[in-house]
Write a protein that holds these residues in place. Structure first.
Motif, PDB file in Angstrom:
ATOM      1  N   ALA A 203       0.829  -1.207   0.000  1.00  0.00           N
ATOM      2  CA  ALA A 203       0.000   0.000   0.000  1.00  0.00           C
ATOM      3  C   ALA A 203       0.862   1.256   0.000  1.00  0.00           C
ATOM      4  CB  ALA A 203      -0.935   0.000   1.210  1.00  0.00           C
ATOM      5  N   LEU A 204       1.892   1.269   0.822  1.00  0.00           N
ATOM      6  CA  LEU A 204       2.746   2.451   0.893  1.00  0.00           C
ATOM      7  C   LEU A 204       3.611   2.594  -0.362  1.00  0.00           C
ATOM      8  CD1 LEU A 204       3.838   2.400   4.641  1.00  0.00           C
ATOM      9  CD2 LEU A 204       2.108   3.836   3.550  1.00  0.00           C
ATOM     10  N   THR A 205       3.892   1.474  -1.025  1.00  0.00           N
ATOM     11  CA  THR A 205       4.619   1.537  -2.286  1.00  0.00           C
ATOM     12  C   THR A 205       3.771   2.182  -3.371  1.00  0.00           C
ATOM     13  OG1 THR A 205       5.870  -0.449  -1.724  1.00  0.00           O
ATOM     14  CG2 THR A 205       5.801   0.166  -4.047  1.00  0.00           C
ATOM     15  N   GLU A 206       2.478   1.888  -3.334  1.00  0.00           N
ATOM     16  CA  GLU A 206       1.568   2.323  -4.390  1.00  0.00           C
ATOM     17  C   GLU A 206       0.795   3.603  -4.064  1.00  0.00           C
ATOM     18  OE1 GLU A 206       0.883   0.888  -7.375  1.00  0.00           O
ATOM     19  OE2 GLU A 206       2.243  -0.812  -7.196  1.00  0.00           O
ATOM     20  N   ILE A 207       0.762   3.980  -2.800  1.00  0.00           N
ATOM     21  CA  ILE A 207      -0.194   5.015  -2.405  1.00  0.00           C
ATOM     22  C   ILE A 207       0.144   6.388  -2.992  1.00  0.00           C
ATOM     23  CG2 ILE A 207       0.860   5.807  -0.236  1.00  0.00           C
ATOM     24  CD1 ILE A 207      -2.058   5.583   0.938  1.00  0.00           C
ATOM     25  N   ASP A 208       1.420   6.632  -3.267  1.00  0.00           N
ATOM     26  CA  ASP A 208       1.775   7.924  -3.828  1.00  0.00           C
ATOM     27  C   ASP A 208       1.184   8.132  -5.222  1.00  0.00           C
ATOM     28  OD1 ASP A 208       3.213  10.414  -3.452  1.00  0.00           O
ATOM     29  OD2 ASP A 208       4.499   9.752  -5.095  1.00  0.00           O
ATOM     30  N   ILE A 209       0.942   7.030  -5.930  1.00  0.00           N
ATOM     31  CA  ILE A 209       0.264   7.136  -7.223  1.00  0.00           C
ATOM     32  C   ILE A 209      -1.220   6.792  -7.083  1.00  0.00           C
ATOM     33  CG2 ILE A 209       2.307   6.791  -8.631  1.00  0.00           C
ATOM     34  CD1 ILE A 209       1.481   3.860  -8.961  1.00  0.00           C
ATOM     35  N   GLN A 210      -1.682   6.703  -5.817  1.00  0.00           N
ATOM     36  CA  GLN A 210      -3.111   6.633  -5.492  1.00  0.00           C
ATOM     37  C   GLN A 210      -3.780   5.289  -5.815  1.00  0.00           C
ATOM     38  OE1 GLN A 210      -5.265   9.894  -4.426  1.00  0.00           O
ATOM     39  NE2 GLN A 210      -3.313   9.563  -3.421  1.00  0.00           N
ATOM     40  N   THR A 211      -3.021   4.266  -6.148  1.00  0.00           N
ATOM     41  CA  THR A 211      -3.628   2.981  -6.508  1.00  0.00           C
ATOM     42  C   THR A 211      -4.538   2.418  -5.417  1.00  0.00           C
ATOM     43  OG1 THR A 211      -1.684   2.500  -7.861  1.00  0.00           O
ATOM     44  CG2 THR A 211      -3.159   0.667  -7.392  1.00  0.00           C
ATOM     45  N   PRO A 212      -4.151   2.454  -4.129  1.00  0.00           N
ATOM     46  CA  PRO A 212      -5.039   1.858  -3.116  1.00  0.00           C
ATOM     47  C   PRO A 212      -6.287   2.693  -2.811  1.00  0.00           C
ATOM     48  CG  PRO A 212      -2.749   1.930  -2.369  1.00  0.00           C
ATOM     49  CD  PRO A 212      -2.855   2.823  -3.565  1.00  0.00           C
ATOM     50  N   ILE A 213      -6.343   3.943  -3.254  1.00  0.00           N
ATOM     51  CA  ILE A 213      -7.493   4.802  -2.965  1.00  0.00           C
ATOM     52  C   ILE A 213      -8.623   4.465  -3.931  1.00  0.00           C
ATOM     53  CG2 ILE A 213      -8.299   7.168  -2.670  1.00  0.00           C
ATOM     54  CD1 ILE A 213      -6.017   6.444  -0.799  1.00  0.00           C
ATOM     55  N   PRO A 214      -9.811   4.113  -3.438  1.00  0.00           N
ATOM     56  CA  PRO A 214     -10.914   3.739  -4.335  1.00  0.00           C
ATOM     57  C   PRO A 214     -11.295   4.885  -5.275  1.00  0.00           C
ATOM     58  CG  PRO A 214     -11.409   3.138  -2.069  1.00  0.00           C
ATOM     59  CD  PRO A 214     -10.179   3.986  -2.025  1.00  0.00           C
ATOM     60  N   GLN A 215     -11.706   4.524  -6.478  1.00  0.00           N
ATOM     61  CA  GLN A 215     -12.073   5.518  -7.479  1.00  0.00           C
ATOM     62  C   GLN A 215     -13.199   6.414  -6.987  1.00  0.00           C
ATOM     63  OE1 GLN A 215     -10.435   6.198 -10.219  1.00  0.00           O
ATOM     64  NE2 GLN A 215     -11.855   7.848 -10.800  1.00  0.00           N
ATOM     65  N   VAL A 216     -14.150   5.837  -6.265  1.00  0.00           N
ATOM     66  CA  VAL A 216     -15.285   6.630  -5.789  1.00  0.00           C
ATOM     67  C   VAL A 216     -14.827   7.705  -4.811  1.00  0.00           C
ATOM     68  CG1 VAL A 216     -15.897   5.090  -3.858  1.00  0.00           C
ATOM     69  CG2 VAL A 216     -17.671   6.482  -4.956  1.00  0.00           C
ATOM     70  N   VAL A 217     -13.782   7.428  -4.047  1.00  0.00           N
ATOM     71  CA  VAL A 217     -13.222   8.424  -3.132  1.00  0.00           C
ATOM     72  C   VAL A 217     -12.543   9.531  -3.928  1.00  0.00           C
ATOM     73  CG1 VAL A 217     -11.533   8.826  -1.296  1.00  0.00           C
ATOM     74  CG2 VAL A 217     -12.965   6.775  -1.254  1.00  0.00           C
ATOM     75  N   LYS A 218     -11.775   9.156  -4.928  1.00  0.00           N
ATOM     76  CA  LYS A 218     -11.114  10.148  -5.776  1.00  0.00           C
ATOM     77  C   LYS A 218     -12.134  11.076  -6.426  1.00  0.00           C
ATOM     78  CE  LYS A 218      -7.480   6.827  -7.004  1.00  0.00           C
ATOM     79  NZ  LYS A 218      -6.866   6.073  -8.121  1.00  0.00           N
ATOM     80  N   GLU A 219     -13.249  10.506  -6.881  1.00  0.00           N
ATOM     81  CA  GLU A 219     -14.267  11.312  -7.553  1.00  0.00           C
ATOM     82  C   GLU A 219     -14.960  12.269  -6.585  1.00  0.00           C
ATOM     83  OE1 GLU A 219     -16.801   8.319  -9.148  1.00  0.00           O
ATOM     84  OE2 GLU A 219     -15.427   7.773 -10.774  1.00  0.00           O
ATOM     85  N   ARG A 220     -15.287  11.792  -5.403  1.00  0.00           N
ATOM     86  CA  ARG A 220     -16.115  12.588  -4.492  1.00  0.00           C
ATOM     87  C   ARG A 220     -15.324  13.627  -3.702  1.00  0.00           C
ATOM     88  NH1 ARG A 220     -21.336   9.017  -2.640  1.00  0.00           N
ATOM     89  NH2 ARG A 220     -21.616   8.001  -4.670  1.00  0.00           N
ATOM     90  N   ARG A 221     -14.013  13.500  -3.668  1.00  0.00           N
ATOM     91  CA  ARG A 221     -13.218  14.494  -2.938  1.00  0.00           C
ATOM     92  C   ARG A 221     -12.864  15.704  -3.799  1.00  0.00           C
ATOM     93  NH1 ARG A 221      -7.428  11.174  -2.967  1.00  0.00           N
ATOM     94  NH2 ARG A 221      -7.098  11.395  -5.221  1.00  0.00           N
ATOM     95  N   THR A 222     -13.026  15.573  -5.115  1.00  0.00           N
ATOM     96  CA  THR A 222     -12.458  16.542  -6.048  1.00  0.00           C
ATOM     97  C   THR A 222     -12.865  17.979  -5.761  1.00  0.00           C
ATOM     98  OG1 THR A 222     -12.449  14.852  -7.772  1.00  0.00           O
ATOM     99  CG2 THR A 222     -12.205  17.137  -8.486  1.00  0.00           C
ATOM    100  N   LYS A 223     -14.134  18.200  -5.461  1.00  0.00           N
ATOM    101  CA  LYS A 223     -14.635  19.558  -5.277  1.00  0.00           C
ATOM    102  C   LYS A 223     -14.929  19.879  -3.814  1.00  0.00           C
ATOM    103  CE  LYS A 223     -16.656  19.746  -9.907  1.00  0.00           C
ATOM    104  NZ  LYS A 223     -17.903  19.965 -10.706  1.00  0.00           N
TER     105      LYS A 223
END
Length: 294
Positions: A203-223
């Motif tokens: 997770a820590l290897t990948e988290i900087d490129i956001q792989t472990p973060i769910p897409q729905v979280v990425k979408e809903r945090r944007t604004k």
């Protein structure tokens, strides 16, 4: 002085400015303009002492009581959990974590109030399941929970699992009104725990490129910005996850924290992340948000 800007560029609101900021945040929460990010400190808002640990250090102490770890790691939850996994097997660690968090964490009045709001996203950074219980108690059917899961014995690119409030596992869609995101797992419904160092290696290897973060979280945090409540950032793991969860969100961000107790690393993290501190006791802040005694 109600608002101060410290030498490390950390903005702190106190007294009447803190109260006004909370009033604004209440409106923002009701309008789904800010994302609550909840920590274990909220467990102290209840009428009695919490039945489950409310800090990583307290979890480490519980694990040490079952299998004493070397003194140099004894207060570090992640390292103690790793020690147990290596010496006693993952099943033992899993069983002990489930035992430690078996005591019901009753939702507070704040949890209950938040559960009635149609917020798009709630982040719960602890294992107790109180926010989930509050949402379930409302009878809402428009909520799903996305939990981080260990990849220690997983096959394939699996970072999370999704459940409805009855505990049934789902395929994650984007139609739910509210998504409860528990990045470190939760006691309910399946006792998923990211707790050992090995759980976080990939997770820590990948988290900087956001792989472990769910897409729905990425979408809903944007604004939206984030509102941290009941959280501390006195460990690198907690800071790393918070930094990556709020990444690419629009802000602004706020946190209810006693500024007098902040560590140097916490101050640096808050300042670097542009998180404004609301310097007010958590119980007072919760009462102001809910509009009632908690």
């Amino acid at each position: 002085m109600n608002t101060i800007l410290t030498l490390d560029h950390l903005l702190i609101n106190r007294d009447s400015h803190a109260a006004k900021q909370l009033d604004m945040l209440k409106k923002a929460l009701c309008a789904d303009e800010v994302i609550p990010y909840l920590g274990p400190g909220l467990l102290w808002l209840g009428p009695a002492e919490p039945l489950v640990p409310h800090t990583p250090q307290a979890v480490a102490a519980e694990l040490n009581a079952r299998a004493p770890a070397p003194s140099k790691i004894r207060t570090n939850m992640w390292s103690v959990a790793q020690f147990i996994e290596q010496r006693r097997h993952r099943r033992t660690l899993q069983a002990w974590m489930a035992e430690i968090f078996a005591g019901p964490a009753a939702p507070t009045v704040f949890h209950a109030w938040l559960a009635t709001l149609p917020v798009s996203l709630i982040v719960d950074s602890w294992y107790d399941g109180a926010m989930r219980a509050a949402l379930a108690k409302t009878g809402r059917t428009d909520v799903v929970e996305v939990q981080g899961v260990t990849r220690a014995h997983a096959f394939g690119d699996i970072w999370t699992k999704t459940y409805d409030l009855s505990g049934a596992e789902l395929r994650l869609g984007s139609m739910a009104t509210t998504v409860l995101y528990s990045p470190h797992g939760s006691i309910k419904p399946a006792a998923n725990f990211l707790v050992a160092d090995s759980d976080y290696v990939e997770a820590l290897t990948e988290i900087d490129i956001q792989t472990p973060i769910p897409q729905v979280v990425k979408e809903r945090r944007t604004k939206r910005g984030f509102f941290f409540f009941g959280c501390r950032f006195d460990d690198q793991m907690l800071r790393t996850y918070a930094r990556q969860v709020i990444k690419r969100s629009s802000g602004p961000h706020f946190a209810v924290i006693d500024s007098a107790t902040l560590t140097k690393n916490e101050r640096r993290f808050l300042a670097a992340s542009a998180i404004t501190v609301i310097d007010m006791p958590a119980a007072e802040a919760a009462a102001r948000l809910v509009g009632a005694s908690v």
